[in-house]
Design a protein around this motif. Sequence first.
Motif, PDB file in Angstrom:
ATOM      1  N   LEU A 229       1.029  -1.365  -0.343  1.00  0.00           N
ATOM      2  CA  LEU A 229      -0.447  -0.286   0.156  1.00  0.00           C
ATOM      3  C   LEU A 229       0.885   1.323   0.373  1.00  0.00           C
ATOM      4  CD1 LEU A 229      -3.356  -0.949   2.259  1.00  0.00           C
ATOM      5  CD2 LEU A 229      -2.940  -0.715   0.126  1.00  0.00           C
ATOM      6  N   PHE A 230       2.393   1.501   0.252  1.00  0.00           N
ATOM      7  CA  PHE A 230       2.831   2.453   1.026  1.00  0.00           C
ATOM      8  C   PHE A 230       3.466   2.530  -0.453  1.00  0.00           C
ATOM      9  CE2 PHE A 230       3.278   1.001   5.421  1.00  0.00           C
ATOM     10  CZ  PHE A 230       2.748   2.992   6.046  1.00  0.00           C
ATOM     11  N   ALA A 231       3.597   2.006  -1.539  1.00  0.00           N
ATOM     12  CA  ALA A 231       4.019   1.870  -3.098  1.00  0.00           C
ATOM     13  C   ALA A 231       2.967   2.592  -3.714  1.00  0.00           C
ATOM     14  CB  ALA A 231       4.606   0.361  -4.011  1.00  0.00           C
ATOM     15  N   LEU A 232       1.520   2.587  -3.568  1.00  0.00           N
ATOM     16  CA  LEU A 232       0.183   2.951  -4.366  1.00  0.00           C
ATOM     17  C   LEU A 232       0.714   4.306  -4.632  1.00  0.00           C
ATOM     18  CD1 LEU A 232      -2.619   1.171  -3.029  1.00  0.00           C
ATOM     19  CD2 LEU A 232      -1.376   0.742  -5.571  1.00  0.00           C
ATOM     20  N   LYS A 233       0.589   4.750  -6.190  1.00  0.00           N
ATOM     21  CA  LYS A 233       0.457   5.880  -6.288  1.00  0.00           C
ATOM     22  C   LYS A 233      -0.507   6.572  -6.606  1.00  0.00           C
ATOM     23  CE  LYS A 233       5.072   5.093  -9.363  1.00  0.00           C
ATOM     24  NZ  LYS A 233       4.995   5.370 -11.215  1.00  0.00           N
ATOM     25  N   PRO A 234      -0.528   8.240  -5.386  1.00  0.00           N
ATOM     26  CA  PRO A 234      -1.971   8.379  -6.042  1.00  0.00           C
ATOM     27  C   PRO A 234      -2.583   9.536  -7.183  1.00  0.00           C
ATOM     28  CG  PRO A 234      -1.148  10.089  -4.716  1.00  0.00           C
ATOM     29  CD  PRO A 234       0.249   8.616  -4.869  1.00  0.00           C
ATOM     30  N   LEU A 235      -4.074  10.527  -6.736  1.00  0.00           N
ATOM     31  CA  LEU A 235      -3.631  10.927  -8.241  1.00  0.00           C
ATOM     32  C   LEU A 235      -2.679  11.729  -8.595  1.00  0.00           C
ATOM     33  CD1 LEU A 235      -7.418  11.420  -7.599  1.00  0.00           C
ATOM     34  CD2 LEU A 235      -6.689  10.016  -9.947  1.00  0.00           C
ATOM     35  N   PRO A 236      -2.286  12.054  -9.341  1.00  0.00           N
ATOM     36  CA  PRO A 236      -2.014  13.776 -10.461  1.00  0.00           C
ATOM     37  C   PRO A 236      -1.623  14.943  -9.588  1.00  0.00           C
ATOM     38  CG  PRO A 236      -2.673  12.242 -11.573  1.00  0.00           C
ATOM     39  CD  PRO A 236      -3.447  11.236 -11.612  1.00  0.00           C
ATOM     40  N   PRO A 280     -10.205  13.859  -4.322  1.00  0.00           N
ATOM     41  CA  PRO A 280      -9.466  14.788  -3.586  1.00  0.00           C
ATOM     42  C   PRO A 280      -7.888  14.545  -4.544  1.00  0.00           C
ATOM     43  CG  PRO A 280     -10.063  13.813  -1.816  1.00  0.00           C
ATOM     44  CD  PRO A 280     -10.915  13.082  -2.917  1.00  0.00           C
ATOM     45  N   LEU A 281      -7.622  15.478  -4.500  1.00  0.00           N
ATOM     46  CA  LEU A 281      -5.986  14.901  -5.117  1.00  0.00           C
ATOM     47  C   LEU A 281      -5.277  15.320  -3.905  1.00  0.00           C
ATOM     48  CD1 LEU A 281      -5.151  17.285  -8.062  1.00  0.00           C
ATOM     49  CD2 LEU A 281      -6.116  14.591  -8.100  1.00  0.00           C
ATOM     50  N   LEU A 282      -3.976  14.111  -3.823  1.00  0.00           N
ATOM     51  CA  LEU A 282      -2.893  13.606  -2.162  1.00  0.00           C
ATOM     52  C   LEU A 282      -1.691  14.061  -2.963  1.00  0.00           C
ATOM     53  CD1 LEU A 282      -4.317  10.522  -1.091  1.00  0.00           C
ATOM     54  CD2 LEU A 282      -4.994  12.177  -0.238  1.00  0.00           C
ATOM     55  N   ALA A 283      -1.124  14.515  -1.838  1.00  0.00           N
ATOM     56  CA  ALA A 283       0.359  15.061  -1.795  1.00  0.00           C
ATOM     57  C   ALA A 283       0.452  15.852  -0.690  1.00  0.00           C
ATOM     58  CB  ALA A 283       0.313  16.413  -2.752  1.00  0.00           C
ATOM     59  N   GLY A 284       2.386  15.564  -0.128  1.00  0.00           N
ATOM     60  CA  GLY A 284       3.051  16.230   0.711  1.00  0.00           C
ATOM     61  C   GLY A 284       2.361  15.334   1.842  1.00  0.00           C
ATOM     62  N   GLU A 285       1.777  15.725   2.975  1.00  0.00           N
ATOM     63  CA  GLU A 285       1.081  15.332   4.804  1.00  0.00           C
ATOM     64  C   GLU A 285      -0.653  14.461   4.326  1.00  0.00           C
ATOM     65  OE1 GLU A 285       1.219  18.311   7.178  1.00  0.00           O
ATOM     66  OE2 GLU A 285       2.842  18.976   7.210  1.00  0.00           O
ATOM     67  N   SER A 286      -0.879  15.679   3.165  1.00  0.00           N
ATOM     68  CA  SER A 286      -2.527  14.412   3.151  1.00  0.00           C
ATOM     69  C   SER A 286      -2.232  12.755   2.320  1.00  0.00           C
ATOM     70  CB  SER A 286      -3.230  15.421   2.065  1.00  0.00           C
ATOM     71  OG  SER A 286      -3.441  16.290   3.001  1.00  0.00           O
ATOM     72  N   LEU A 287      -0.849  12.607   1.757  1.00  0.00           N
ATOM     73  CA  LEU A 287      -0.648  12.081   1.294  1.00  0.00           C
ATOM     74  C   LEU A 287      -0.209  10.365   2.602  1.00  0.00           C
ATOM     75  CD1 LEU A 287      -0.154   9.252  -0.716  1.00  0.00           C
ATOM     76  CD2 LEU A 287       1.887  10.286  -1.550  1.00  0.00           C
ATOM     77  N   VAL A 290      -3.329   9.514   4.333  1.00  0.00           N
ATOM     78  CA  VAL A 290      -3.667   8.617   3.637  1.00  0.00           C
ATOM     79  C   VAL A 290      -2.962   6.977   3.843  1.00  0.00           C
ATOM     80  CG1 VAL A 290      -4.773   8.006   1.894  1.00  0.00           C
ATOM     81  CG2 VAL A 290      -5.197   9.888   2.596  1.00  0.00           C
ATOM     82  N   GLN A 291      -1.739   6.759   3.923  1.00  0.00           N
ATOM     83  CA  GLN A 291      -1.329   5.863   4.302  1.00  0.00           C
ATOM     84  C   GLN A 291      -1.365   5.308   5.501  1.00  0.00           C
ATOM     85  OE1 GLN A 291       2.547   6.455   2.852  1.00  0.00           O
ATOM     86  NE2 GLN A 291       2.080   6.197   0.215  1.00  0.00           N
ATOM     87  N   LEU A 292      -1.258   6.096   6.348  1.00  0.00           N
ATOM     88  CA  LEU A 292      -1.048   5.568   8.097  1.00  0.00           C
ATOM     89  C   LEU A 292      -2.955   5.349   8.500  1.00  0.00           C
ATOM     90  CD1 LEU A 292       0.702   5.906  10.459  1.00  0.00           C
ATOM     91  CD2 LEU A 292      -0.947   7.812  11.278  1.00  0.00           C
ATOM     92  N   ALA A 293      -3.794   5.711   8.069  1.00  0.00           N
ATOM     93  CA  ALA A 293      -4.797   5.467   7.873  1.00  0.00           C
ATOM     94  C   ALA A 293      -4.822   3.623   7.290  1.00  0.00           C
ATOM     95  CB  ALA A 293      -5.873   6.000   7.423  1.00  0.00           C
ATOM     96  N   LEU A 294      -4.418   3.620   6.056  1.00  0.00           N
ATOM     97  CA  LEU A 294      -4.482   2.315   5.675  1.00  0.00           C
ATOM     98  C   LEU A 294      -3.518   1.488   6.169  1.00  0.00           C
ATOM     99  CD1 LEU A 294      -3.958   3.160   1.892  1.00  0.00           C
ATOM    100  CD2 LEU A 294      -6.290   1.769   3.054  1.00  0.00           C
ATOM    101  N   SER A 295      -2.884   1.740   7.034  1.00  0.00           N
ATOM    102  CA  SER A 295      -1.753   1.042   7.536  1.00  0.00           C
ATOM    103  C   SER A 295      -2.672   0.448   9.168  1.00  0.00           C
ATOM    104  CB  SER A 295      -0.532   1.008   8.189  1.00  0.00           C
ATOM    105  OG  SER A 295       0.217   0.232   8.668  1.00  0.00           O
ATOM    106  N   LEU A 296      -3.312   0.955   9.461  1.00  0.00           N
ATOM    107  CA  LEU A 296      -4.300   1.404  10.962  1.00  0.00           C
ATOM    108  C   LEU A 296      -4.947  -0.148  10.758  1.00  0.00           C
ATOM    109  CD1 LEU A 296      -3.575   4.681  12.904  1.00  0.00           C
ATOM    110  CD2 LEU A 296      -1.892   2.986  13.373  1.00  0.00           C
ATOM    111  N   THR A 297      -5.854   0.396   9.904  1.00  0.00           N
ATOM    112  CA  THR A 297      -6.981  -0.455   9.643  1.00  0.00           C
ATOM    113  C   THR A 297      -6.111  -2.189   9.177  1.00  0.00           C
ATOM    114  OG1 THR A 297      -6.819  -0.310   6.956  1.00  0.00           O
ATOM    115  CG2 THR A 297      -8.417   1.088   8.499  1.00  0.00           C
ATOM    116  N   LEU A 298      -5.339  -2.516   8.236  1.00  0.00           N
ATOM    117  CA  LEU A 298      -4.016  -3.729   8.482  1.00  0.00           C
ATOM    118  C   LEU A 298      -4.273  -4.126   9.535  1.00  0.00           C
ATOM    119  CD1 LEU A 298      -3.358  -3.328   4.597  1.00  0.00           C
ATOM    120  CD2 LEU A 298      -5.377  -4.153   5.376  1.00  0.00           C
TER     121      LEU A 298
END
Length: 395
Positions: A229-236, A280-287, A290-298
Amino acid sequence: MSDKPEQQPAAHVDKAAETPVTVAKSEPTSAKPAAKSSGTGLSLLALLIALAGAGAGGWAAWQEFQRQQVQAVAAEPEPDPALIAAQQTLQNQQQALASLQSELQQAVTQMPSQAGLSEQQAALAAVQQAQQQFDQRLSSLLDRSRQDWRLAEGEHLVRLASLRLQSLRDSQGATALLLAADNILREQDDPAAYGAREQLAKSIEALRMLPAIDRTGLFLQLSALREQLFALKPLPSDYDADAEPPLLAANDSDPEWKQWLSKLSAYVRIDVAAEESIRPLLAGESLEQVQLALSLTLQQAQWSVFNGDPAVYKDALKQAGRIIERYFPLEHAEVRNVRQRLKELAAQPVDVTLPSVADTLTAYQLYLAQRERKDLLLKPAPAAQPVEPAVQGGE
């Protein structure tokens, strides 16, 4: 040497002859006593001459004897050093032999009598018999101790199986532990262990009928998916300010509004063919959030796997899928694969109704208690040991 002593008496004779002449002149009236004194002096003189001759002859003989001894010593050959060493060795051996003989004689005198030997033999036989009995008793005790240790190990294995079912809900590990405990009872070959083995067989078969749940495998698969999940690329969301779009390229001769529109295109993107659901477009702290939220759910899903909570497990995976759908482009193949993998893992069972092994543990402990009571009843009384007085008397 014999000639010189013969001349000396002649001088003595003359002196003796002169002495009476003088006396005769001084005393003419007494002639007879003078003649008698002259005869005695001659005899003494002759005796002295004889003694002197004998002494001279003895001295000459002694000198000759000494000369012959010196010649004999000079003529003798020098002794051989090897012969002297052999003689010294022989003397030493003779001395050692004499010392050994004296020691043997002393030992013979100190040997006990026939009665003492008989007592010592009897004491030795008693000691050997006591030693054999002690060896047999020790062997039986050690054998019994090994059996007790093995049975205690079997009880510990049953306890571990119960704890593994309660804490980890691992049916396969509990089955292996119960099989090991049953093998220990089988090695004892004791008919009294029938009830304990019966309960063990029931628990083992109940665990074998359960569906296999690879909790460790699910945990590791979720960990690997969390790394993906940490390797996924968000929207440009980032655009190169230097590379202006072809339609918005402006020159210095263009109007001012067109130049402002060209600069604004670096920050704002207008997509006429966009989808209906705008993400919404992700960049910087927002990304990172989101990655932290995915890690916590898993991680929550992993915790529910070991705790056997299927509701929490499925909710965590569904929440992870919703986060991916909201913040990542679904047209990417990596995102689609991750969503499909989450659906497959959500379909895996994480909980079954596990049987209890409390009855098995109770039956095992009951068998151990019966065995202990039997050992107490069959324990022999300590036998007397009359060996020590016999040994002391023999000494």
